[in-house]
Motif scaffolding. Structure first.
Motif, short mmCIF file in Angstrom:
data_model
loop_
_atom_site.label_atom_id
_atom_site.label_comp_id
_atom_site.label_asym_id
_atom_site.label_seq_id
_atom_site.Cartn_x
_atom_site.Cartn_y
_atom_site.Cartn_z
N MET A 2 0.83 -1.19 0.00
CA MET A 2 0.00 0.00 0.00
C MET A 2 0.87 1.25 0.00
SD MET A 2 -3.00 -1.02 2.72
CE MET A 2 -4.10 0.28 2.17
N LYS A 3 0.36 2.32 -0.58
CA LYS A 3 1.07 3.59 -0.56
C LYS A 3 0.68 4.32 0.71
CE LYS A 3 2.31 7.40 -3.64
NZ LYS A 3 2.05 8.04 -4.95
N ILE A 4 1.69 4.65 1.53
CA ILE A 4 1.44 5.22 2.86
C ILE A 4 2.17 6.54 3.03
CG2 ILE A 4 1.62 4.86 5.34
CD1 ILE A 4 1.52 1.85 4.82
N GLY A 5 1.41 7.61 3.24
CA GLY A 5 1.99 8.92 3.52
C GLY A 5 2.17 9.12 5.02
N ILE A 6 3.30 9.67 5.40
CA ILE A 6 3.61 9.88 6.82
C ILE A 6 3.69 11.38 7.09
CG2 ILE A 6 5.33 9.53 8.64
CD1 ILE A 6 6.22 7.01 7.07
N VAL A 7 2.95 11.82 8.11
CA VAL A 7 2.99 13.22 8.51
C VAL A 7 3.60 13.28 9.90
CG1 VAL A 7 1.66 15.33 8.90
CG2 VAL A 7 0.90 13.68 7.17
N THR A 8 4.79 13.83 9.98
CA THR A 8 5.52 13.88 11.24
C THR A 8 6.44 15.10 11.25
OG1 THR A 8 6.91 12.58 12.77
CG2 THR A 8 7.47 12.48 10.42
N LEU A 9 7.13 15.31 12.36
CA LEU A 9 8.15 16.37 12.45
C LEU A 9 9.39 15.84 11.73
CD1 LEU A 9 7.65 17.21 16.24
CD2 LEU A 9 6.50 18.23 14.27
N TRP A 10 9.95 16.64 10.83
CA TRP A 10 10.99 16.06 9.98
C TRP A 10 12.18 16.96 9.67
CZ3 TRP A 10 12.15 18.64 5.47
CH2 TRP A 10 11.22 19.62 5.06
N ASN A 11 12.06 18.27 9.82
CA ASN A 11 13.07 19.15 9.24
C ASN A 11 14.14 19.62 10.22
OD1 ASN A 11 10.86 20.63 10.38
ND2 ASN A 11 11.76 22.51 9.54
N THR A 12 14.35 18.87 11.30
CA THR A 12 15.41 19.22 12.24
C THR A 12 16.79 19.11 11.58
OG1 THR A 12 16.45 18.64 14.35
CG2 THR A 12 15.48 16.84 13.09
N GLN A 13 17.71 19.94 12.04
CA GLN A 13 19.10 19.86 11.58
C GLN A 13 20.04 19.44 12.70
OE1 GLN A 13 20.03 20.08 8.48
NE2 GLN A 13 18.04 20.72 7.68
N THR A 14 19.48 19.18 13.90
CA THR A 14 20.36 18.83 15.03
C THR A 14 19.86 17.65 15.86
OG1 THR A 14 19.28 20.37 16.58
CG2 THR A 14 21.10 21.24 15.24
N ASN A 15 18.59 17.28 15.75
CA ASN A 15 18.02 16.24 16.61
C ASN A 15 18.07 14.89 15.89
OD1 ASN A 15 16.19 14.46 17.98
ND2 ASN A 15 15.32 16.23 19.02
N TYR A 16 18.95 14.02 16.36
CA TYR A 16 19.15 12.73 15.72
C TYR A 16 17.90 11.85 15.81
CZ TYR A 16 24.01 14.14 15.52
OH TYR A 16 25.17 14.83 15.24
N GLY A 17 17.24 11.88 16.95
CA GLY A 17 16.05 11.07 17.12
C GLY A 17 14.94 11.48 16.18
N GLY A 18 14.82 12.78 15.92
CA GLY A 18 13.79 13.28 15.02
C GLY A 18 13.94 12.73 13.62
N VAL A 19 15.19 12.61 13.17
CA VAL A 19 15.45 12.05 11.84
C VAL A 19 15.26 10.53 11.85
CG1 VAL A 19 17.18 11.77 10.02
CG2 VAL A 19 17.07 13.91 11.31
N LEU A 20 15.75 9.89 12.90
CA LEU A 20 15.74 8.43 12.94
C LEU A 20 14.35 7.84 13.12
CD1 LEU A 20 19.04 7.90 14.91
CD2 LEU A 20 18.49 6.86 12.70
N VAL A 26 -3.22 5.20 2.67
CA VAL A 26 -3.23 5.40 4.11
C VAL A 26 -2.32 6.57 4.45
CG1 VAL A 26 -2.69 4.40 6.36
CG2 VAL A 26 -3.59 2.93 4.55
N PHE A 27 -2.74 7.37 5.42
CA PHE A 27 -1.85 8.38 6.00
C PHE A 27 -1.63 8.03 7.47
CE2 PHE A 27 -3.15 10.78 2.29
CZ PHE A 27 -1.98 11.44 1.94
N ILE A 28 -0.39 8.15 7.89
CA ILE A 28 -0.04 7.88 9.29
C ILE A 28 0.47 9.17 9.91
CG2 ILE A 28 1.53 6.67 10.86
CD1 ILE A 28 1.53 4.32 8.98
N ALA A 29 -0.11 9.55 11.03
CA ALA A 29 0.39 10.67 11.83
C ALA A 29 1.35 10.10 12.86
CB ALA A 29 -0.77 11.39 12.53
N GLY A 30 2.54 10.67 12.95
CA GLY A 30 3.50 10.19 13.94
C GLY A 30 4.74 9.61 13.26
#
Length: 371
Positions: A1-19, A105-109
């Protein structure tokens, strides 16, 4: 299935945010889906960036350090190499509706996409409150409110939006309680693990930088720039006593001169390598704690204090799940805790059980809406 994810993504310093975004996409890909990030940027993030620029104007040394820091971390390169995302960057529901990113499907988080402290009415995309003339399923995976309680006004706002979801799960116990307070009575409403836990060290070893210098015995310190009473002298004394080198990774505004050593600004693969090679890890970061657990690194967590104290709930939820609540720092117990043995067999069993349970929840949520 094609799944879009909406989350926080554009950090330049937070490793957990990217991972966390990488991990969810990687997990879904392994399951045979085609995930992608919807590059939505919350208005408060834009305002925060403008405030940051205004703050640093005239501070030449600070600016130069930030440029070096961002260039060395190379977060954008990692996103390009290891994740999929929309070509367009969206800043509003109107833009999303006008150029709708098609998905089944869209996933928040995950992460603090439902943090009421940044709520200003522009966060509707994080509640997947768009595309009402389109047919798709809405799932929330491991979302966080970034708090243990919220105001009645916020509950009133989120209640009709949450009721549009086909399935909801939260990262913290308190998140489930907040959803119930908002009138959500879904049978499968529950606490699940962060996406980074859905993967194992074997998955992360595929992207780790094996050429990064992690030689010698060192204690890794990874701190986010939140109000935290860091036992600096205890950490330095422990390192000296046991002849450990001190490797320091500052993040999200943390003072890069704090420990008086040259800080590390590793890339994502280098950061994982740095965690993997450490003898001990001291952090106030949830994701720093997660990766110490995944790689069996003796760790201690310094609780966030004052106005950010509410953020400790995600760490306490995690440590309760694996029976490691004693790894939370209390005055004077840093050396005692770092030298205390951890029953990694027990931890692995608890973590795998939670991983399996969370994986089943997500698979069931997707399969249910596919019928």
């Amino acid at each position: 299935m094609k799944i879009g994810i909406v989350t926080l993504w554009n950090t330049q310093t937070n490793y957990g945010g990217v991972l966390q975004n990488y991990a969810l996409q990687k997990y879904l890909s392994i399951q045979g889906h085609s995930p992608f990030l919807v590059r939505y940027k919350h208005r408060s993030v834009i305002l925060l960036f403008k405030s940051f620029i205004k703050k640093i104007l005239g501070k030449k040394d600070y600016v130069q350090n930030k440029v070096v820091e961002y260039e060395q971390r190379c977060f954008d390169d990692f996103r390009k190499d290891h994740t999929s995302f929309t070509k367009q960057e969206f800043n509003s529901v109107k833009q999303l509706n006008h150029n709708f990113p098609e998905a089944d499907v869209f996933i928040a988080g995950s992460d603090q996409v439902w943090n009421y402290n940044t709520f200003d009415g522009s966060g509707d995309p994080y509640f997947l409150d768009f595309g009402h003339n389109r047919k798709f399923a809405r799932i929330a995976y491991a979302v966080s409110f970034g708090s243990i309680k919220v105001r009645p006004k916020f509950l009133k706002y989120i209640s009709p939006r949450l009721k549009k979801f086909d399935a909801i799960s939260c990262r913290e116990y308190e998140g489930v309680d907040i959803c119930k307070m908002a009138g959500i009575d879904l049978d499968d409403l529950k606490t699940v693990c962060d996406p980074t836990i859905l993967l194992t060290k074997d998955n992360y070893n595929q992207v780790v930088d094996n050429h990064y210098d992690v030689s010698g015995n060192y204690i890794m310190t990874y701190f986010l720039g939140w109000k935290t009473d860091i036992p600096k002298n205890e950490i330095i004394s422990f390192a000296k006593k046991y002849d450990f080198q001190l490797r320091y990774v500052p993040s999200q505004g943390m003072d890069y001169t704090f420990f008086g050593v040259t800080p590390d600004y590793p890339t994502i693969p280098q950061w994982i390598s740095l965690v993997r090679g450490a003898k001990h890890l001291v952090t106030n970061s949830f994701h720093g704690t997660v990766f110490a657990i995944i790689y069996h690194i003796p760790f201690i967590v310094i609780p966030v204090g004052r106005s950010k104290e509410r953020m400790n709930s995600r760490i306490t939820t995690l440590l309760k799940k694996i029976g490691c609540e004693e790894r939370i720092y209390k005055d004077g117990n840093l050396e005692e805790n770092l030298k205390k043995n951890i029953n990694w067999n027990k931890v692995d069993a608890c973590l795998q059980s939670w991983r399996d349970e969370s994986s089943r929840w997500l698979s069931n949520a997707i399969n249910k809406v596919a019928l």
